[in-house]
Write an enzyme that holds these catalytic residues in place. Structure first.
Site, PDB file in Angstrom:
ATOM      1  N   TRP A  27       8.793 -10.896  35.960  1.00 56.76           N
ATOM      2  CA  TRP A  27       7.443 -10.393  36.411  1.00 56.76           C
ATOM      3  C   TRP A  27       7.119  -9.461  34.747  1.00 56.76           C
ATOM      4  CZ3 TRP A  27      11.790  -9.973  38.982  1.00 56.76           C
ATOM      5  CH2 TRP A  27      12.584  -8.524  38.868  1.00 56.76           C
ATOM      6  N   ARG A  28       7.482  -9.378  34.458  1.00 59.02           N
ATOM      7  CA  ARG A  28       7.081  -8.717  33.182  1.00 59.02           C
ATOM      8  C   ARG A  28       5.851  -9.624  32.214  1.00 59.02           C
ATOM      9  NH1 ARG A  28      11.841  -3.620  31.878  1.00 59.02           N
ATOM     10  NH2 ARG A  28      10.687  -2.694  33.508  1.00 59.02           N
ATOM     11  N   GLU A  40       7.091  -6.542  43.133  1.00 57.62           N
ATOM     12  CA  GLU A  40       7.814  -5.093  43.622  1.00 57.62           C
ATOM     13  C   GLU A  40       7.520  -4.969  45.782  1.00 57.62           C
ATOM     14  OE1 GLU A  40       7.330  -2.280  42.219  1.00 57.62           O
ATOM     15  OE2 GLU A  40       6.611  -2.635  40.189  1.00 57.62           O
ATOM     16  N   GLN A  45      14.434  -1.794  47.607  1.00 62.98           N
ATOM     17  CA  GLN A  45      15.925  -1.696  48.106  1.00 62.98           C
ATOM     18  C   GLN A  45      16.478  -2.955  48.727  1.00 62.98           C
ATOM     19  OE1 GLN A  45      15.596   0.279  52.514  1.00 62.98           O
ATOM     20  NE2 GLN A  45      13.178  -0.189  52.313  1.00 62.98           N
ATOM     21  N   THR A  46      16.221  -3.456  47.477  1.00 63.27           N
ATOM     22  CA  THR A  46      16.445  -4.722  46.732  1.00 63.27           C
ATOM     23  C   THR A  46      16.902  -4.690  45.464  1.00 63.27           C
ATOM     24  OG1 THR A  46      15.690  -6.026  48.405  1.00 63.27           O
ATOM     25  CG2 THR A  46      17.391  -7.442  46.835  1.00 63.27           C
ATOM     26  N   GLY A  84      16.250 -10.236  53.117  1.00 58.23           N
ATOM     27  CA  GLY A  84      17.018  -9.082  54.589  1.00 58.23           C
ATOM     28  C   GLY A  84      15.445  -8.484  54.252  1.00 58.23           C
ATOM     29  N   TYR A  85      14.775  -7.403  55.172  1.00 60.94           N
ATOM     30  CA  TYR A  85      13.778  -6.976  55.712  1.00 60.94           C
ATOM     31  C   TYR A  85      13.116  -8.172  55.894  1.00 60.94           C
ATOM     32  CZ  TYR A  85      16.914  -3.357  53.604  1.00 60.94           C
ATOM     33  OH  TYR A  85      18.188  -1.830  53.765  1.00 60.94           O
ATOM     34  N   TYR A 123       3.191   3.867  46.574  1.00 62.87           N
ATOM     35  CA  TYR A 123       4.222   3.014  45.070  1.00 62.87           C
ATOM     36  C   TYR A 123       3.190   1.785  44.823  1.00 62.87           C
ATOM     37  CZ  TYR A 123       7.790   1.403  42.394  1.00 62.87           C
ATOM     38  OH  TYR A 123       7.848   0.545  41.739  1.00 62.87           O
ATOM     39  N   ASP A 141       8.905   5.734  42.567  1.00 66.02           N
ATOM     40  CA  ASP A 141       9.663   5.806  43.567  1.00 66.02           C
ATOM     41  C   ASP A 141      11.011   7.173  43.936  1.00 66.02           C
ATOM     42  OD1 ASP A 141      10.774   4.919  41.517  1.00 66.02           O
ATOM     43  OD2 ASP A 141      10.590   2.628  41.663  1.00 66.02           O
ATOM     44  N   CYS A 195      19.051   7.066  34.253  1.00 69.79           N
ATOM     45  CA  CYS A 195      18.808   8.260  35.056  1.00 69.79           C
ATOM     46  C   CYS A 195      19.278   8.315  35.503  1.00 69.79           C
ATOM     47  CB  CYS A 195      17.583   9.344  34.662  1.00 69.79           C
ATOM     48  SG  CYS A 195      17.491  10.722  35.265  1.00 69.79           S
ATOM     49  N   CYS A 205      19.867   9.021  26.534  1.00 67.41           N
ATOM     50  CA  CYS A 205      18.539   9.023  27.240  1.00 67.41           C
ATOM     51  C   CYS A 205      17.638   9.570  26.120  1.00 67.41           C
ATOM     52  CB  CYS A 205      18.782  10.885  28.437  1.00 67.41           C
ATOM     53  SG  CYS A 205      16.905  10.382  28.731  1.00 67.41           S
TER      54      CYS A 205
END
Length: 369
Positions: A27-28, A40, A45-46, A84-85, A123, A141, A195, A205
């Protein structure tokens, strides 16, 4: 170094790092707002690794908003199966249809209009506007809140809406002019790859030098987050009813109601059992599922316990005891009911929650050996 210089350092170093270290994600490779929107929604949650093959298959089958808008819902859910979801997929298609009808198939680039679409929260709206249209909108997020909490050593509870609102203001102030798309993705990338929640990789980092959380030795304490209530445990008994005669080799399944949890998906018949002792006893569980199906005009006899399964939702956990069963008489199921006899040939034509897909796949494989 003052606050302004600190923020400039953060933004500059983060972008420099991202341009070298960014992952090559499908997707980038595009600034198509539709593709960014799909990614997105899938990523909610995945895990990224899980989403990649689903994203590729989904946009291959539904390459444009118009393709998704006219597709049958069952086909959309089939391409979502396993993520899911499922309300995410339904809301996405509903919103896409609105974009086709109201905006001529062009994802709007105004915050108010994007935010009004079904299933799009702050978001996702920020991600679409910043990544697709390079608008200086924050996309905050959990990853982003964790990074900002640590870097600026913020002690506000990130589970509170007021904290999120404050984080959005802070994040927006960090976006360099003309760099919204890359900056927001860099911030997400840092939270996902460096992070991380439990073991931040501070030595690698790009902004560790001025990270207040690291300097004060609190990087593993932050962010502050109130623990969510544990999901409710629900005990259920399912019947794997084997067909006979014309239905030999098939299993009795049913479709869930039009609305609610796992709406319109297919499953083994099952029933909730309130008492744990009854749930653990095969004979009691068998009577529970027999009685429940008898009320719908379907008579079965449940006997041996053949396995256990679990289905985890955000707020619920189903612990399922699976009993082998046979239908009484011919095992005829009236067309007016939500029940069907399904064999291995028809199996892939239906949309299943993961737990029942796994159970039935294993059953049909065993039967064919």
């Amino acid at each position: 170094m003052n606050q302004i210089e600190n923020k400039l350092y953060f933004s500059t170093e983060l972008l420099r790092w991202y341009q070298k270290e960014r992952r090559d994600l499908p997707w980038r490779r595009s600034r198509d707002p539709y593709h960014i929107w799909v990614s997105e929604i899938m990523l909610q949650q995945t895990r990224v690794d899980t989403v990649i093959p689903y994203f590729n298959r989904f946009v291959d089958r539904f390459p444009t908003l118009e393709h998704l808008a006219i597709a049958p819902e069952e086909e959309v859910l089939k391409h979502w199966e396993g993520l899911g979801y499922y309300s995410r997929a339904r809301n996405l298609q509903s919103a896409v249809r609105e974009v086709v009808e109201q905006y001529g198939g062009q994802v709007p680039n105004q915050k108010k209009k994007v935010s009004s679409l079904k299933g799009i929260g702050p978001y996702t709206a920020g991600a679409i506007l910043s990544i697709a249209y390079n608008q200086p909108e924050p996309a905050v997020d959990g990853n982003v809140m964790r990074v900002l909490s640590r870097y600026f050593c913020l002690e506000d509870d990130i589970a509170r809406p007021s904290t999120r609102a404050g984080m959005e203001i802070l994040a927006q102030g960090l976006i360099p002019e003309g760099e919204a798309a890359d900056f927001n993705q860099a911030l997400m990338e840092l939270g996902a790859m460096v992070c991380t929640p439990k073991s931040p990789s501070c030595p690698s980092c790009p902004v560790m030098k001025l990270c207040l959380g690291r300097i004060e030795g609190r990087e593993k304490e932050l962010p502050v987050k109130t623990k969510a209530k544990p999901p409710k445990l629900v005990l259920r008994v399912a019947a794997l009813v084997e067909g006979t005669g014309v239905n030999a080799g098939k299993v009795l399944v049913r479709q869930r109601p039009e609305t609610g949890l796992l709406a319109r998906m297919w499953e083994l018949p099952h029933v909730e059992v309130q008492d744990k002792a009854s749930w653990e006893l095969t004979s009691s569980g068998g009577k529970s599922i027999e009685s429940a199906l008898a009320e719908e005009g379907i008579r079965i006899h449940a006997n041996e316990h053949i396995g256990d399964a679990q289905h985890v939702f955000t707020h619920l956990v189903w612990n399922i005891k699976v009993l082998a069963a046979v239908a009484e008489g011919e095992g005829y199921v009236e067309e007016r009911t939500s029940y069907k006899w399904v064999g291995p040939v028809e199996f892939e034509n239906y949309v299943w929650p993961n737990v029942f897909r796994k159970l039935l796949t294993e059953y049909f494989v065993r039967e064919m050996i």
